[in-house]
Scaffold this active site. Structure first.
Site, PDB file in Angstrom:
ATOM      1  N   GLN A   1       0.232   2.787  -5.918  1.00  0.00           N
ATOM      2  CA  GLN A   1      -1.183   3.207  -5.864  1.00  0.00           C
ATOM      3  C   GLN A   1      -1.991   2.797  -7.105  1.00  0.00           C
ATOM      4  OE1 GLN A   1      -1.269   7.359  -4.939  1.00  0.00           O
ATOM      5  NE2 GLN A   1      -2.002   6.986  -2.870  1.00  0.00           N
TER       6      GLN A   1
ATOM      7  N   ASP B   1      -3.121  -0.809  -6.871  1.00  0.00           N
ATOM      8  CA  ASP B   1      -3.719  -1.215  -5.605  1.00  0.00           C
ATOM      9  C   ASP B   1      -5.181  -1.633  -5.810  1.00  0.00           C
ATOM     10  OD1 ASP B   1      -4.658  -1.503  -3.058  1.00  0.00           O
ATOM     11  OD2 ASP B   1      -3.942   0.440  -2.333  1.00  0.00           O
TER      12      ASP B   1
ATOM     13  N   ARG C   1       0.860  -1.196   0.000  1.00  0.00           N
ATOM     14  CA  ARG C   1       0.000   0.000   0.000  1.00  0.00           C
ATOM     15  C   ARG C   1       0.890   1.237   0.000  1.00  0.00           C
ATOM     16  NH1 ARG C   1      -4.891  -2.403   1.748  1.00  0.00           N
ATOM     17  NH2 ARG C   1      -6.032  -0.861   0.559  1.00  0.00           N
TER      18      ARG C   1
ATOM     19  N   TYR D   1      -1.695  -1.285   8.243  1.00  0.00           N
ATOM     20  CA  TYR D   1      -2.889  -2.071   8.553  1.00  0.00           C
ATOM     21  C   TYR D   1      -3.135  -2.091  10.057  1.00  0.00           C
ATOM     22  CZ  TYR D   1      -2.904  -4.045   3.850  1.00  0.00           C
ATOM     23  OH  TYR D   1      -2.971  -4.217   2.498  1.00  0.00           O
TER      24      TYR D   1
ATOM     25  N   SER E   1      -7.661  -1.384  -2.852  1.00  0.00           N
ATOM     26  CA  SER E   1      -8.278  -0.061  -2.662  1.00  0.00           C
ATOM     27  C   SER E   1      -9.344   0.208  -3.714  1.00  0.00           C
ATOM     28  CB  SER E   1      -7.221   1.043  -2.739  1.00  0.00           C
ATOM     29  OG  SER E   1      -6.427   1.035  -1.596  1.00  0.00           O
TER      30      SER E   1
HETATM   31  P1  NAD Z   1      -8.680  -3.047   5.863  1.00  0.00           P
HETATM   32  O1  NAD Z   1      -9.666  -3.429   4.809  1.00  0.00           O
HETATM   33  O2  NAD Z   1      -7.608  -4.013   6.223  1.00  0.00           O
HETATM   34  O3  NAD Z   1      -9.509  -2.687   7.206  1.00  0.00           O
HETATM   35  C1  NAD Z   1     -10.550  -1.732   7.168  1.00  0.00           C
HETATM   36  C2  NAD Z   1     -10.468  -0.859   8.401  1.00  0.00           C
HETATM   37  O4  NAD Z   1     -10.834  -1.613   9.542  1.00  0.00           O
HETATM   38  C3  NAD Z   1      -9.083  -0.283   8.676  1.00  0.00           C
HETATM   39  O5  NAD Z   1      -9.161   1.119   8.697  1.00  0.00           O
HETATM   40  C4  NAD Z   1      -8.745  -0.858  10.056  1.00  0.00           C
HETATM   41  O6  NAD Z   1      -7.991   0.046  10.849  1.00  0.00           O
HETATM   42  C5  NAD Z   1     -10.123  -1.081  10.622  1.00  0.00           C
HETATM   43  N1  NAD Z   1     -10.141  -2.001  11.775  1.00  0.00           N
HETATM   44  C6  NAD Z   1      -9.469  -3.167  11.963  1.00  0.00           C
HETATM   45  N2  NAD Z   1      -9.774  -3.700  13.169  1.00  0.00           N
HETATM   46  C7  NAD Z   1     -10.666  -2.865  13.758  1.00  0.00           C
HETATM   47  C8  NAD Z   1     -11.352  -2.873  14.998  1.00  0.00           C
HETATM   48  N3  NAD Z   1     -11.183  -3.848  15.886  1.00  0.00           N
HETATM   49  N4  NAD Z   1     -12.179  -1.853  15.275  1.00  0.00           N
HETATM   50  C9  NAD Z   1     -12.369  -0.856  14.380  1.00  0.00           C
HETATM   51  N5  NAD Z   1     -11.751  -0.772  13.180  1.00  0.00           N
HETATM   52  C10 NAD Z   1     -10.905  -1.781  12.875  1.00  0.00           C
HETATM   53  O7  NAD Z   1      -7.999  -1.642   5.549  1.00  0.00           O
HETATM   54  P2  NAD Z   1      -7.774  -0.913   4.177  1.00  0.00           P
HETATM   55  O8  NAD Z   1      -8.952  -0.090   3.889  1.00  0.00           O
HETATM   56  O9  NAD Z   1      -7.366  -1.910   3.157  1.00  0.00           O
HETATM   57  O10 NAD Z   1      -6.566   0.012   4.554  1.00  0.00           O
HETATM   58  C11 NAD Z   1      -5.446  -0.488   5.265  1.00  0.00           C
HETATM   59  C12 NAD Z   1      -4.348   0.521   5.377  1.00  0.00           C
HETATM   60  O11 NAD Z   1      -3.739   0.768   4.128  1.00  0.00           O
HETATM   61  C13 NAD Z   1      -4.767   1.867   5.878  1.00  0.00           C
HETATM   62  O12 NAD Z   1      -3.729   2.354   6.685  1.00  0.00           O
HETATM   63  C14 NAD Z   1      -4.840   2.709   4.666  1.00  0.00           C
HETATM   64  O13 NAD Z   1      -4.693   4.075   4.958  1.00  0.00           O
HETATM   65  C15 NAD Z   1      -3.653   2.165   3.946  1.00  0.00           C
HETATM   66  N6  NAD Z   1      -3.685   2.438   2.534  1.00  0.00           N
HETATM   67  C16 NAD Z   1      -2.619   3.085   1.993  1.00  0.00           C
HETATM   68  C17 NAD Z   1      -2.605   3.343   0.636  1.00  0.00           C
HETATM   69  C18 NAD Z   1      -1.437   4.048   0.011  1.00  0.00           C
HETATM   70  O14 NAD Z   1      -0.646   4.634   0.688  1.00  0.00           O
HETATM   71  N7  NAD Z   1      -1.298   3.963  -1.276  1.00  0.00           N
HETATM   72  C19 NAD Z   1      -3.642   2.923  -0.156  1.00  0.00           C
HETATM   73  C20 NAD Z   1      -4.714   2.267   0.441  1.00  0.00           C
HETATM   74  C21 NAD Z   1      -4.722   2.011   1.798  1.00  0.00           C
END
Ligand code: NAD
Length: 384
Positions: free
Chosen positions: A132, A135, A127, A233, A138
């Site tokens: 990006q 991804d 990520r 994550y 996302s």
């Molecule tokens: P994900 O699908 O793994 O999880 C969804 C959300 O659930 C996350 O925000 C996580 O913190 C939350 N979560 C997990 N356990 C929880 C709990 N017990 N209670 C409440 N919430 C809980 O996450 P995602 O949407 O795939 O994103 C994961 C990470 O990747 C994030 O930090 C996001 O900002 C990052 N990201 C970065 C990029 C980039 O830099 N290019 C792109 C996409 C995502």
């Protein structure tokens, strides 16, 4: 070099790995693209569209799989109607790019390694900023977050926006989003656009500003442990922290008309955020949409793939929501896989460079080996 696009055989998979526009770009680069007959039909892309873009249509599925140098798919390979496993059809040393769910189903990695396949798993793309455009987690999560709100709005026996009419004033719907990652943030934005009052909760404190910038209130819990793992994550939290978060969110769940849960911890069962007791406290007619249904559900009452009514509350556990918007889901996914392929092709030939951090992270099998330690660990856990 032959790039092939397989027709998806998973029943509820309507997406396709390349769309005609992306085929045209690859053909312009001098690459040969082969598309299985009917591969795009569930996403409304016809064989004729692909032919116009420069692809060759192949009716014989086994031929397509066995001649491909790079095979592109959306869902992990399956067993076909004739009883043959798709993986068995692949040419040894060819490349497979697809969602593979290697942490949830590590056996697939062993099967791919046994066949000497170089497999790149879209779930393992880092990520990072550079990755990006590749991804797919996302791009697809964002579609799911949007659609979850529409499903909830359709099931809610109420308006979303505040309305002042001659017949009286309607209060806006209250939406509570649990998990403010990619899907959760898109759900917040969509619910706000429909006029709801939105609250959101996440154990990663870093999302607070993003939540607020979308016009939602952030429900904050201060935990005495690190909640963020490598790659940004969430980590699995302790029993004590789980109890504290449940106590905190209970009143927000109770007051909500709609709860949308999106919380995930990679490679684990989804965290249980909404208990039966919390659902019992909700108003009849309220709606829960649980986007973690396939990973065991964030809500105790969720049944994956079903809409159930429990104590007057509708609980919806959708499966593969991105597939319900196959046109844009395929368009975005096609861009993701095409960007990834640009890292694997030099002068129209395959060049797998593990010095590239994206290729290194995404490549789950190569040269008969499983390359990813977490997948190896998951495989061992299954074997025990
Ligand atoms: P994900 O699908 O793994 O999880 C969804 C959300 O659930 C996350 O925000 C996580 O913190 C939350 N979560 C997990 N356990 C929880 C709990 N017990 N209670 C409440 N919430 C809980 O996450 P995602 O949407 O795939 O994103 C994961 C990470 O990747 C994030 O930090 C996001 O900002 C990052 N990201 C970065 C990029 C980039 O830099 N290019 C792109 C996409 C995502």
């Amino acid at each position: 070099m032959k790039i092939a696009v397989a027709k998806e055989i998973e029943v509820c998979e309507r997406r396709v790995a390349l769309i005609p526009d992306t085929v045209a770009k690859l053909v312009k680069q001098g690459l040969e693209v082969f598309v299985e007959a009917g591969a795009g039909e569930k996403a409304f892309f016809t064989d004729a569209d692909y032919e116009t873009a420069g692809a060759k249509i192949i009716s014989d599925s086994a031929q397509l799989w066995s001649e491909a140098d790079i095979l592109l798919k959306v869902s992990p390979p399956q067993t076909r109607e004739d009883g043959r496993a798709e993986i068995e059809l692949l040419k040894p040393e060819s490349v497979l790019i697809s969602f593979l769910n290697p942490l949830g189903n590590p056996v697939i990695a062993q099967q791919l390694a046994n066949r000497q396949i170089t497999a790149l798993s879209m779930e393992l793309i880092p990520r990072s900023t550079r990755a990006q455009s590749m991804d797919a987690l996302s791009s697809q999560a964002s579609l799911a977050g949007y659609k979850a709100v529409l499903i909830a709005a359709a099931a809610l026996p109420k308006y979303f926006p505040m309305l002042t009419t001659a017949a009286g004033t309607i209060a806006p719907a209250k939406v509570f989003i649990m998990g403010a990652g990619v899907a959760g943030l898109q759900a917040i934005a969509t619910a706000r656009r429909l006029g709801a009052v939105v609250e959101a909760f996440d154990i990663r404190p870093a999302v607070k500003e993003e939540v607020q910038s979308l016009g939602a209130k952030f429900v904050e819990v201060k935990l005495e442990e690190e909640t963020v793992a490598a790659g940004g994550y969430a980590k699995e939290i302790s029993e004590d922290s789980k109890k504290r978060t449940q106590e905190l969110v209970a009143s927000h769940v109770k007051n909500a008309d709609i709860v949308i849960t999106t919380a995930q911890v990679p490679g684990r069962q989804a965290p249980r955020l909404v208990t039966e007791e919390m659902v019992a406290q909700m108003k009849p007619g309220s709606v829960i949409v649980d986007l973690a249904a396939e990973q065991g559900g964030n809500c105790a009452c969720t049944e994956a793939g079903k809409d159930i009514i429990w104590n007057g509350v509708t609980i919806i556990g959708p499966i593969n929501l991105p597939s319900s918007m196959p046109v844009h889901a395929s368009q975005l996914y096609a861009k993701n896989v095409t960007s990834l392929m640009q890292l694997l092709i030099k002068d129209k030939a395959l060049e797998i460079n593990f010095g590239d951090d994206i290729v290194d992270a995404a490549c789950v099998t190569h040269g008969g080996e499983i390359r990813n330690q977490r997948v190896k660990d998951a495989l061992q856990a299954v074997a025990v």
